[in-house]
Design an enzyme around this catalytic site. Structure first.
Site, PDB file in Angstrom:
ATOM      1  N   GLU A 160       1.066   5.519   1.256  1.00 22.88           N
ATOM      2  CA  GLU A 160       0.504   6.494   2.193  1.00 22.88           C
ATOM      3  C   GLU A 160       0.261   7.884   1.614  1.00 22.88           C
ATOM      4  O   GLU A 160       0.272   8.869   2.362  1.00 22.88           O
ATOM      5  CB  GLU A 160       1.463   6.611   3.387  1.00 22.88           C
ATOM      6  N   ASN A 161       0.012   8.047   0.317  1.00 26.91           N
ATOM      7  CA  ASN A 161      -0.217   9.376  -0.270  1.00 26.91           C
ATOM      8  C   ASN A 161      -1.125  10.221   0.611  1.00 26.91           C
ATOM      9  O   ASN A 161      -2.125   9.738   1.123  1.00 26.91           O
ATOM     10  CB  ASN A 161      -0.889   9.220  -1.630  1.00 26.91           C
ATOM     11  N   ALA A 176       0.847  -1.180   0.000  1.00 24.21           N
ATOM     12  CA  ALA A 176       0.000   0.000   0.000  1.00 24.21           C
ATOM     13  C   ALA A 176       0.889   1.239   0.000  1.00 24.21           C
ATOM     14  O   ALA A 176       2.094   1.133   0.167  1.00 24.21           O
ATOM     15  CB  ALA A 176      -0.886   0.011   1.238  1.00 24.21           C
ATOM     16  N   GLU A 232      -0.247   2.707   7.040  1.00 25.14           N
ATOM     17  CA  GLU A 232      -0.373   3.810   6.078  1.00 25.14           C
ATOM     18  C   GLU A 232      -0.999   5.034   6.745  1.00 25.14           C
ATOM     19  O   GLU A 232      -0.596   6.162   6.489  1.00 25.14           O
ATOM     20  CB  GLU A 232      -1.195   3.394   4.855  1.00 25.14           C
TER      21      GLU A 232
HETATM   22  N1  B3K Z   1       5.941   3.852   1.474  1.00 26.77           N
HETATM   23  C1  B3K Z   1       5.387   2.756   0.716  1.00 26.77           C
HETATM   24  C2  B3K Z   1       6.397   1.945  -0.005  1.00 26.77           C
HETATM   25  C3  B3K Z   1       6.835   2.513  -1.276  1.00 26.77           C
HETATM   26  C4  B3K Z   1       7.712   1.532  -2.018  1.00 26.77           C
HETATM   27  C5  B3K Z   1       8.331   2.120  -3.215  1.00 26.77           C
HETATM   28  N2  B3K Z   1       9.047   1.131  -3.980  1.00 26.77           N
HETATM   29  C6  B3K Z   1       4.553   1.872   1.577  1.00 26.77           C
HETATM   30  C7  B3K Z   1       4.832   1.906   3.010  1.00 26.77           C
HETATM   31  O1  B3K Z   1       5.902   1.612   3.488  1.00 26.77           O
HETATM   32  O2  B3K Z   1       3.966   2.281   3.737  1.00 26.77           O
HETATM   33 ZN    ZN Z   2       5.618   2.567   5.312  1.00 29.46          ZN
END
Ligand code: B3K
Ligand code: ZN
Length: 854
Positions: free
Chosen positions: A259-260, A257, A293
């Site tokens: 977290e946008n 997932a 997230e």
């Molecule tokens: N921050 C994203 C992971 C993005 C991975 C990019 N290759 C999900 C997470 O750790 O919540």
């Molecule tokens: Zn994360």
């Protein structure tokens, strides 16, 4: 292919400009989406003097570029464009660009792409540069305003809704954010709606958006979201900061997932769940990923990372927070055992092989290759150690200071450690080595007893890892307790702080020589090397008051037994069998704990343990030993099994909560044992009568493991053919449970199944990934499984490098095995290195595994 450059932490420089505001317009079209970007920039005082403006941009068709409304000079190349300082106005200016992109043809699932007719984005780490020209780095933070033009009924982006008309929608995100948190979704979707009132009274609209037909599968995820929101207010004082929070489920997604800001995008696997379709493990994972997230809203979004080397700043902390949350929602001790199992299975494996890297690495070629167990899971362990060292109050004070001091900033590990130093007065210079040096420390222990004085002497060694020959001693918090020979605790849990290579701790005035319980709660991510007699292990399994070490004692006992079976052809002895029989029948213990204690160590785990002890693991012997152990345990418990299985039956309707899940887990472990003894009738009946996926798939596994279940496998397929997520289980289970000699063959046959949609990452993982999960099957001595996996990685790589690179870690343990297997794997890795159009992602991984890329 031109050699991809290595990016180094030591080269960090702030960006030349600051961005005040970003306005984006998307005119969506599958093959020709137009993206208009308008941003206001000004020179960054941190980079004085005239500076060129460099924007990242890949695979973009540039249609126009204007500065302050006029054409400008610039140079474009394969990775972006540069406007020379001489072509830039002196102070603030606006930059407008228009580009065209083709989301339909985007198979890498990074940037703007399409999944089942829906538009969606994935920008972390560097996907935004495939959407428009931009300084695509986390320390450039700006408020975004977004306009989406499309006939599709649902149009979403970050922030709050700012206008809606026929075929358009506008979104406004007031919180400055880096481009990796940008998101856009457009599709024919349906919402599972709800609301949440924050502690200060803000009314927040919540939606989980899914494809039509899936709206009835969102209730569990929604409840988990509301619990996460309330928990973060209660535990960390963190409140949600927008009027709306949207989650969208997508079938084609490279990871779990994302977290946008205000618009989380999820792999549908971690959202959709009904008792009939999702297992208890799925429910638990959904709960923890939804929380993870959501928690990023503060640890990641409001405070982000200065550069990608600091990834653990947000990931380690957010994993730590989601682990705390799950421990609070469920059983703390059971959660801790599960987390340590994952840590050892994934992170220890990584840290003790060619891909070892520090929690904060200092160089990379492709950042997507560093979303690893080390950054995430070891990153969380390091925070757990910090918390143990500074105590609850110190941790709270440090976190409050962190949020106060760095809100709205892009921070570093130095900033993070400084808040702990400032809040607690502690010097963390030595502790910082946990962030900067790779590898798992080994901790050995010797005891000395004389005249009522007991002394424990610890020695730590820090073995070299690739590129890091010399390591320095770490600060190791060692939680211990002491028991007397009657099983009473004479010293409750105490944290010893080890800072030297060798250090002794003395306990005076003891009536009898105590039995130590060392590394309680797994207080540090180290390998404990201590020869312990089976009697002492059995004693701790029976008497330790620390639930983790109680489990650990049983685990170590089982590993000792398995190791002797593999190396000496021994048989499982009564110590282990009797101890486990007692646990199985001890009604004072949580069923979930009993299930964990009865589960035998996995084959890959055993291979790592043997390797750590200097023995070359033989996958076939490990497999055979593990099966014999299961049979011996089943026979030993035979008379008790039917009653125990019966006693774990859950009356009443299904509930996914932890207590009921624990009973199902124990019931299935016991059914697995029973199935080794009977003709499969019990498992077949359990399969037929199951009203939930945990039991249906659990019973099917019991049959397949005993070379039965053909009819059930077919019945399962006809029942679930229409459900993609359930069918992933159908694919993977057959491979995971296959007889090792046939695992590659079974996999190969399944890749010809009409539903093997290999471009879908979930399906690819559930088939090709499952083969590497069948330890002895993957390591079949003729190399056929290695070849099959390598062939598929090379096929996937040109389309989806990220997933191909991630899955190449199947080979990371090659150094453990015998020379013949090593040679076979080397051939495959070299073949991958020669592949035409090899991606930067997979090239870096294969190169590091071969030791040719640093
Ligand atoms: N921050 C994203 C992971 C993005 C991975 C990019 N290759 C999900 C997470 O750790 O919540
Ligand atoms: Zn994360």
């Amino acid at each position: 292919m031109t050699e991809a450059p290595t990016i180094r932490l030591s080269d960090y420089q702030p960006f030349t400009h600051r961005i005040e505001q970003v306005e984006l317009t998307f005119r969506l079209h599958p093959t020709a989406t137009k993206v208009m970007a308008r941003m206001t920039l000004e020179p960054n005082p941190a980079r004085p003097g005239p500076q060129d403006l460099r924007l990242d941009g890949e695979k973009l068709r540039l249609l126009s570029l204007r500065i302050d409304g006029k054409g400008a000079i610039f140079h474009q190349d394969g990775t972006g464009l540069t406007v020379p300082a001489s072509a830039l106005p002196a102070g603030r200016f606006t930059l407008e660009t228009e580009v065209e992109i083709a989301p339909e043809g985007n198979t890498a699932l990074e940037g703007l792409y399409m999944s089942n007719g829906m538009y969606c984005t994935q920008c972390e780490a560097e996907g935004f540069r495939k959407i428009t020209f931009y300084p695509d780095r986390p320390d450039v933070m700006a408020p975004f305003r977004v306009r989406i033009e499309s006939d599709l009924p649902v149009l979403l982006s970050n922030g709050n809704p700012a206008g809606r008309g026929e075929a358009w929608a506008e979104w406004d995100d007031p919180w400055p954010k880096p481009s990796y948190l940008f998101a856009l979704v457009a599709g024919d979707l349906i919402a599972h709606p709800d609301r949440f009132t924050t502690v200060s009274g803000r009314d927040v609209e919540l939606n989980i958006w899914v494809r039509k037909g899936d709206e009835g599968k969102c209730a569990y995820a929604m409840e988990a979201l509301k619990r996460s929101m309330a928990w973060d207010e209660r535990t960390y004082g963190r409140e949600y900061d927008l009027d709306i929070f949207n989650i969208v489920a997508v079938d084609d997604f490279n990871m779990g997932a994302m977290e946008n800001k205000g618009l989380n995008i999820f792999n549908s696997k971690y959202v959709l769940a009904l008792p009939e379709t999702a297992t208890d493990d799925d429910f638990a994972r959904i709960e923890s990923i939804i929380a993870h997230e959501y928690f990023h809203n503060w640890t990641g979004n409001r405070i982000t990372c200065r550069d990608w080397f600091q990834l653990c700043l947000k990931e380690g902390l957010t994993v730590f927070r989601d682990q705390q949350f799950s421990a609070d929602m469920r059983s703390g001790p059971v959660k801790r055992i599960e987390d340590v199992l994952t840590l050892r299975a994934r992170q220890f494996r990584e840290d003790n092989g060619p891909l070892a890297h520090a929690v904060r690495p200092d160089h990379y070629v492709e950042i997507n290759n560093f979303y690893t167990a080390t950054v995430y899971e070891k990153g969380a362990e390091v925070i757990g150690m910090l918390k143990r060292l500074v105590g609850e109050a110190g941790y709270k004070a440090a976190l409050d200071l962190y949020f106060d001091r760095h809100d709205g900033e892009a921070a570093t590990i130095e900033d993070w450690l400084k808040v702990f130093e400032d809040a607690t007065g502690r010097d963390l210079a030595q502790f910082k080595r946990w962030y900067t040096e790779a590898g798992t420390p080994r901790l050995s222990v010797t005891e000395h007893w004389q005249d009522g004085t007991y002394r424990l002497t610890f020695r730590q060694t820090n073995p070299p890892t690739p590129g890091e020959p010399l390591k320095r001693p770490k600060v190791i918090p060692i939680a211990i307790g002491l028991l007397n020979p009657n099983g009473a605790e004479v010293l409750p849990t105490t944290v010893l702080e080890m800072t030297e290579a060798e250090q002794s701790f003395v306990f005076k005035d003891m009536a009898t020589k105590p039995i130590p319980s060392i590394l309680r709660g797994f207080s540090a991510p180290v390998i404990l090397e201590r020869e312990v007699s089976p009697e002492e292990r059995a004693f701790l399994l029976a008497h330790d008051t620390d639930p983790f070490n109680k489990w650990e004692a049983g685990r170590a006992l089982a590993k000792d037994v398995m190791a002797r079976m593999v190396t000496e052809g021994a048989q499982p002895g009564p110590d282990w069998l009797d101890a486990l029989a007692r646990v199985a029948q001890d009604e004072s213990l949580d069923p979930a704990f009993r299930a964990l204690a009865l589960r035998l160590p996995g084959e890959d785990d055993m291979a790592q343990t043997l390797h750590d002890a200097g023995v070359t693991p033989d996958p076939d012997r490990i497999h055979a030993a593990r099966r014999r152990m299961g049979e011996a345990l089943a026979r030993h418990l035979a008379s008790a099994l039917p009653r125990l299985i019966e006693s774990m039956a859950e009356p009443g309707p299904f509930t996914p909560e932890a207590r009921a899940a624990g009973r199902r887990a124990l019931r299935l472990v016991l059914l697995g044992l029973q199935s080794r003894l009977d003709d499969g009738a019990r498992a077949a009946a359990a399969f037929r009568t199951a009203d939930n996926m945990t039991e249906q798939v659990g019973a099917l596994a019991c049959l397949l493991e005993n070379r039965r279940g053909e009819a059930e496998l077919q019945a399962f397929e006809s029942q679930w053919r229409h459900d993609r997520l359930v069918m992933d289980k159908w694919f993977s289970l057959q491979i995971l449970c296959a007889e090792p000699a046939r695992a590659a063959e079974v996999t190969d046959r399944l890749t010809r199944h009409p539903d093997f949609d290999w471009k879908n990452p979930n399906r690819f993982r559930s088939v090709i990934g499952a083969l590497s999960g069948n330890h002895a099957g993957f390591h079949k001595s003729d190399g056929s499984a290695y070849r099959l996996v390598a062939d598929w990685l090379m096929r996937l790589d040109p389309l989806n490098p990220q997933t191909a690179a991630r899955m190449s870690t199947a080979f990371e343990t090659w150094g453990r095995y015998d020379a013949d297997r090593q040679a076979l794997i080397r051939v495959e890795l070299e073949r991958i290195m020669q592949a035409p159009d090899l991606s930067r992602d997979l090239a870096e991984m294969a190169g590091r595994m071969l030791g040719v890329t640093d």
